[in-house]
Structure formats: structure tokens, C-alpha cells
Design an enzyme around this catalytic site. Sequence first.
Site, PDB file in Angstrom:
ATOM      1  N   CYS A  29       0.842  -1.205   0.000  1.00  0.00           N
ATOM      2  CA  CYS A  29       0.000   0.000   0.000  1.00  0.00           C
ATOM      3  C   CYS A  29       0.873   1.249   0.000  1.00  0.00           C
ATOM      4  O   CYS A  29       1.966   1.245   0.569  1.00  0.00           O
ATOM      5  CB  CYS A  29      -0.903   0.045   1.234  1.00  0.00           C
ATOM      6  SG  CYS A  29      -2.228  -1.172   1.265  1.00  0.00           S
ATOM      7  N   ASP A  30       0.354   2.307  -0.593  1.00  0.00           N
ATOM      8  CA  ASP A  30       1.009   3.602  -0.478  1.00  0.00           C
ATOM      9  C   ASP A  30      -0.039   4.690  -0.674  1.00  0.00           C
ATOM     10  O   ASP A  30      -0.948   4.553  -1.502  1.00  0.00           O
ATOM     11  CB  ASP A  30       2.119   3.779  -1.511  1.00  0.00           C
ATOM     12  CG  ASP A  30       3.063   4.908  -1.115  1.00  0.00           C
ATOM     13  OD1 ASP A  30       4.024   4.644  -0.388  1.00  0.00           O
ATOM     14  OD2 ASP A  30       2.796   6.057  -1.516  1.00  0.00           O
ATOM     15  N   SER A  31       0.092   5.758   0.101  1.00  0.00           N
ATOM     16  CA  SER A  31      -0.882   6.849   0.056  1.00  0.00           C
ATOM     17  C   SER A  31      -0.239   8.148  -0.403  1.00  0.00           C
ATOM     18  O   SER A  31       0.906   8.457  -0.040  1.00  0.00           O
ATOM     19  CB  SER A  31      -1.513   7.049   1.441  1.00  0.00           C
ATOM     20  OG  SER A  31      -2.231   5.899   1.844  1.00  0.00           O
TER      21      SER A  31
END
Length: 399
Positions: free
Chosen positions: A70-72
Site C-alpha cells: 500500500c502507499d498513500s
Amino acid sequence: MSVRFVLASASPARLKTLRGAGVEPEVIVSGVDEENVTAESPGELARLLATLKARAVVANLTEHATVLGCDSVLEIDGVAYGKPGTPDAARDRLRAMRGRSGVLHTGHCLFDTASKQELRELESTTVYFADLTDEEIDAYVATGEPLVVAGSFTVDGLGGPFVTGIEGDYHNVVGVSLPLLRRMLAEVGISWPELWRSSARIEYDETEAARYDDTRGGPARAQAAARAVHSLLPPGGRVLELAVGTGIVGAELVALGNLVHGVDVSTAMLRHARIRLPGHVAAADAARLPIADRRCDAVVAVWLLHLLDDSEPIIAEAARVLRPDGVFVTTTEKSDAGRYADGRGPSETRSQDALSHLVATAARYGLTLDAATTFPGPPRNTDRSPLYPLVRFRRTEHT
């Protein structure tokens, strides 16, 4: 079948979110350098970074797993904002964001090594920010929190009061969209309940794992336990140790000539076990073993069953993976052994490792008690060493 679920992220917020939803992932940090990655849009950047994280972890795996990266990224006016890194950058970003809205993009990459499927998805949520004062911004930056999070804010931490509303998935803003993850898992054949913690899950942090052996009698007790277990094992067989822990007993069994594989749900414990039993341990729930039927000559559970609310799922799994004439070896009456050593009587409440309970439960799964022994533990308060009973059940069902 148990699922080895790996989170390819160092984010405490993502881990906390998954744990709150009943999922205890194995955490492996990818090491991807986010600063040198570019993409056509903020959303594509988040998805690309998530993919790179998942692939980096998968590349170093030696066992099958389902890996989530995941990455935001926060988008305001078409510009991507990741972690600011410095107080000045965080302060400037917060001043530019106040009284406005932005879109928080979280890229998700799910890589299932068993099916060789890779899914890449993006979830976007609109976030509305309060009109922060300069004093509030300075105070918030001074906490250090906005320096290490995408967009310089949190919705689930100190920054929560500065978010006036969201449109979309709240958990996506925290760092992982649970509804999206559920749909992605379904695409690779995994239902969400398969990830829920079972009663067999006992987690330790790194500090507890590091001192675990010393607080449990150390090598001397491990050697005594291993010798006793060895005396009940078939020669030259394949042994599966449940709740292998730090691998201290398993390593002693190997020294006695056994082929030992171990499983545990604690990532901290497994870090130590992988040193003692390299290539022979895996993250798995003892109540849902990732092993086909009738593959093991012996299943061993040392100091496990007394910790559980219900030992039947463990016994059922042991019976399932045992070949005909295979054996299940387990400690029993552990609590009472300690009580007797302290000069007390037996416990009035039935433990999940009580012999009468084990015999009755094992019989339902084709396991028959056919041998027993004992081994000494470390001295108790009265300088008396408890004798731990060890019993062997044989799989008598041949059909």
C-alpha cells in the site's frame, strides 16, 4: 487452509487498522525508495509505489504468501504530496491545505504467490480540512506526526480534529481500504473470514520474544523436553511442531536426528526460529494448517494447548495432516504440574490440556492414547521441579 498474509508496509496505522478488523498480518518492510519514483498522476504514483512494495517483498520470499503493498498520496490541485520529511515542509503544506479539500489516494497491490495473481487497485477519498491557525499548525508540526505521514496529516491520530469531513472510505485515509481489500482477496480465492484471528493466535512483541527462552527455563528445559518428545516419535519421520516459538525445542529435536518443520503465528518468535531452523519454519495458524491431508509422520505441541480457549481445532488439524499410524505428541496437565510443584492441589477448572479432555476429544478424530512419559521443568518456588506429562496419540483411522 491457513493464509500467510504479509503486509509490505512499515505503517503503524495500516497495521492497527488490519488488527482492528481481526487480521494479524506478518509485516515485511519493502525498502523501496519512494523519493525516486514518478508517475503521470498522483493516483498512478500511489498505485505504482504500492506495486513496487509488494513486488520487492515477493522477490525475497521463500514460501507462498499473499502480499499486500500500500502507499498513500494526497492530491491538491493536481500536485502529489507524500511525506514532508522536514518541519518546514510540513508547515508549508498545512498552511496551503487549511480551509480546503484534497483527494487522498491509496494504491493497493495484492500479490498471491500460490496462484501467481497480481491485482493493482486505487481507492480515492476526498478530505476536507479545517481552517487551522498558525499556532495550531506550529503546535501540530512540533509533535512530529505530520512529518512522517502522507499529506502531512492523519485522520486517526493527533490530526483528527483538523479534518472536518470526508467523502468516501474512512479507512482508506488511514492507509488501507478494507472494503477494497476484501474484494481483492475474493478475486484470488480468499474470503475475509479466513484472515480473522483464531483462538490459537498468541502474539508476542520483539522484546518478549528475545527474552522468552530465558524466562522459560532456557536450553536445559528445551533439551529435557526434546529428549522426552524424541522418545515418543517414530524414527526418521517428518515432524511438524505447532507453535514452534523461537525454535529452541525444534532445534534440539533436529540435533537428535529428526526432520522438523515448525509453524507459528508470531512474527517476532519466527524471527528467532528462522535462525535455529533455517528454511523449515513458516507463519501459519495451528488451527488452519497449510498442509495437505496425511502428510506428516508426527505432530508435536509443547506447552500450547493449555493456552487456548478451545483446543479441539488444533487436535482436529493434527489428525487431518497425520498419515495412518502417525502420532500426535503433546504436553498435558501443564497448569497442574506447576501447582503440584508449588505444593498446591489441582485446579478446579478444566484446562484445555486436561488429559481427560484430550482423550475424549482426540477419539472423535481417530486418535488413540498409546504412550506417555514425563520430563522435568525448572525448579518452582519450593525448589521442586514440576514433572510435565507428555502423551502420545496414534492415528488409528486408516480409511
